[in-house]
Design an enzyme around this catalytic site. Sequence first.
Site, PDB file in Angstrom:
ATOM      1  N   GLY A 281       0.817  -1.217   0.000  1.00 29.27           N
ATOM      2  CA  GLY A 281       0.000   0.000   0.000  1.00 29.27           C
ATOM      3  C   GLY A 281       0.840   1.251   0.000  1.00 29.27           C
ATOM      4  O   GLY A 281       0.720   2.104  -0.873  1.00 29.27           O
ATOM      5  N   ARG A 668      10.941  -1.021  21.796  1.00 31.51           N
ATOM      6  CA  ARG A 668      10.906  -2.482  21.900  1.00 31.51           C
ATOM      7  C   ARG A 668      10.530  -3.086  20.545  1.00 31.51           C
ATOM      8  O   ARG A 668       9.556  -2.654  19.902  1.00 31.51           O
ATOM      9  CB  ARG A 668       9.871  -2.895  22.960  1.00 31.51           C
ATOM     10  CG  ARG A 668       9.820  -4.406  23.232  1.00 31.51           C
ATOM     11  CD  ARG A 668      10.917  -4.805  24.185  1.00 31.51           C
ATOM     12  NE  ARG A 668      11.040  -6.259  24.320  1.00 31.51           N
ATOM     13  CZ  ARG A 668      10.367  -7.003  25.185  1.00 31.51           C
ATOM     14  NH1 ARG A 668       9.479  -6.439  26.001  1.00 31.51           N
ATOM     15  NH2 ARG A 668      10.562  -8.306  25.256  1.00 31.51           N
ATOM     16  N   ILE A 669      11.285  -4.061  20.107  1.00 34.54           N
ATOM     17  CA  ILE A 669      10.960  -4.765  18.874  1.00 34.54           C
ATOM     18  C   ILE A 669      10.080  -5.954  19.237  1.00 34.54           C
ATOM     19  O   ILE A 669      10.517  -6.891  19.911  1.00 34.54           O
ATOM     20  CB  ILE A 669      12.240  -5.216  18.145  1.00 34.54           C
ATOM     21  CG1 ILE A 669      13.072  -3.992  17.746  1.00 34.54           C
ATOM     22  CG2 ILE A 669      11.894  -6.051  16.920  1.00 34.54           C
ATOM     23  CD1 ILE A 669      12.389  -3.007  16.821  1.00 34.54           C
ATOM     24  N   GLU A 744       8.163   2.778   8.188  1.00 39.16           N
ATOM     25  CA  GLU A 744       8.604   3.805   7.248  1.00 39.16           C
ATOM     26  C   GLU A 744      10.029   4.294   7.475  1.00 39.16           C
ATOM     27  O   GLU A 744      10.639   4.879   6.578  1.00 39.16           O
ATOM     28  CB  GLU A 744       7.631   4.992   7.308  1.00 39.16           C
ATOM     29  CG  GLU A 744       6.307   4.663   6.662  1.00 39.16           C
ATOM     30  CD  GLU A 744       5.211   5.676   6.975  1.00 39.16           C
ATOM     31  OE1 GLU A 744       4.968   6.563   6.142  1.00 39.16           O
ATOM     32  OE2 GLU A 744       4.589   5.557   8.053  1.00 39.16           O
TER      33      GLU A 744
END
Length: 777
Positions: A281, A668-669, A744
């Site tokens: 998208g 935090r991932i 992003e």
Amino acid sequence: MNLLDQAKQAVQGMAQAVMTKAVALAPDSWVPGGQPDPLMHSKHGLIGAPVSRLDGPLKVTGKAAFAAEFPLPDMVYAALAYSTIAKGRIRSLDIARAEKAPGVVLVMTHHNAPRLQPPPLFLSEEKAAAGDNLPVMQDDRIHWNGQPIALILAGTQEQADHAASLIRATYIEEDAQISIAAARAEGTTQSQFMGQPLHNESGDAEAALAEAPFKVDATYTTPRHNHNPIELHAVTLFWQGGVLRVHDAQQLVTHSAFTLSRVFDIPEEKVIITSPYVGGGFGSKSLWQHHILAAAAARMAGRPVRLMLSREGVYRIVGGRSPTEQRVALGATADGKLTALIHSGLTVKTPHNAMPEPFILPTRSAYAADNILLDVRHVELDMLGNTFMRAPGEAVGTFALESAMDELAEKLGMDPIELRLRNEPEKDPTSGLPFSARHIAQAWRTGAERFGWHRRKPVPGTVREGEWLVGMGCATATYPYYRMPGGAARLTLTSDGHVTVDVAVHEMGMGTATVQSQVTAERLGLSIDMIRFNYGDSTLPGLIMAGGSQQTAATGASILAAYDALKKELVALAGNSSPLAGLKPDEVGSRDAGLCKLDEPDRYDSYAAILGRARREEVRVEASPPPPLETMHWSMHSHGAMFCEARVNIVTGEPRISRFLGSFDCGRILNPKTAASQFRGGIIMGLGLALMEETQFDERKGRIMNANLADYHVPVHLDVPEIDVIWTDIPDPHTPMGARGVGEIGITGTGAAVANAIYNATGKRIRDLPITLDKLL
């Protein structure tokens, strides 16, 4: 704008300023995020686990149905014919041959289209989603080259495409404003983004620049860019008893349902949009004219309609990124401290949309400087309305800013990383807010060590391997934390311990369903196979869009709110015989498919036992999180340090990227597997921005000339090196789950890192994207 509108805008602006100031000064405990989310330090095993995407098997086996893959009985196929002038009126429209073509069911033009309301433009209302606010096929007016002038329905796609080729139109052309230079000569306008002026000023930056002993003052340009998702924009829809049912490729299902309801003047609940899978998208899959045209034609024909835009069709009616011309001027002392920071310039928009490219956004929080001037102005052209494209503003803004920082480092004789670290701000340079968390210095140091930055030769053009000149470059990456208002989620807990999550969010390949299933399971003390996650449906709760790298935060906050409501309900149902009797909801947490007292884990009661005593098969709750006031209280951003190794052939001028590393600070991932994929995907898109992507716009006719993937180049496998990604994994104490967005940031800084590496390899400074071989010969 009339005087009344100006007065309303002024009042709204003053009210917003008062509220912003009040939230900034409020105690931390009054603001969402004032109390850290317990999940940010959870050690149960699901948060931070590399869980494979739950939708992966469906996609690789072909069982995931995309928008153009829903079979419906008696369905017809649509094709569009497009205008070939930039502005004017349709003089004649010959559709006779098309109507007689084999298989044709309907030819719809402005002569016979049903009466429709203009669509509400995205950002003009809370739920608006349209890419432009023009009436759709309601009159003979032409507003851009490529505007749809006819829609054909036929029994097969080939029949519809053939009939569309038979339509002949003549026009009364009017003078169109399609030249940037000509528009600039008539004056520019102050740009706005999300209702706020794109202008920041403190001190006297021009005077400080003039006095600075070291300075850079250069212009950087970026071209138009077009969206090219793998899945073409498509919609399959039908009317059923006054209800419009839409299978769509969509990243704003609820917004688009509202927008279509306004266009067709029907109640919002009469539009149902589902979008379970989206093949890319990046900001483009909102609501465009093809949705409205397909729905209108389906109503006229009384049959289901499938409309899938061709690749050329995407270029004709789906917006992209507008071009920019950016001035970056930096003044510094001998020790590298910035005394002046100017980032200003020009971009383009249309009269019928609200999206200038906001390229100063990354500069607002990037570096400390006593004197700052940031400003975006625009001209309006008669062209397709531009829209959000991955990291709008930051993607191209970091190219200019970070290229200028590299130029300043060379003038100072200083390492580019050291220059950046010397100008790290203690607080946000433009808002004055404290940072929620900022560990970019750690990202720089660990990234430099892993990349082998110490091997870089500071003198350009000194490293050669055969026919190839080799160089290294770096740049800062940054993208804001957003959490849009309107989130909501519904949790249904059954007596067998399974939980269903209902929330109107989207899956575009980033792993939304997987990560949020992990989050839900961790919160409730369940295994991930006990979670069912429903999404991509406008009938579900929440007004959450997949954009602004905020869907994880917005969804996580919504699930947290619903979890708190669920705890309250369960504590009330537990009864006096429960080990939890007498406890308040905020005194309990979850473990092992039940609730326990937070500081006495042995005071435990299972979900099954609670519901069994209450004689309930299930308990269902729905809740919304508080408004995202945290963004007014802290300066909140994801950060990164980008490293590139580039090679340029001394014979052909061909640039190649041989190594790339992104070192990120994004809180935090939650899932390292899906996060790494997002980081790499953003970097690959950034490589395209740096080296090849360019929409060629004919300023004589207002037409996009390279509306295909043969002429509009995007990176392919041979263009992309092995990409290494690392991260700090330091939780942000003020965000849901301690996480910030990752979708992003990968594209930001990448263009500058490539340009700076190419300069280090060749000594040629390219300030005009894309960096094609003709500019390097």
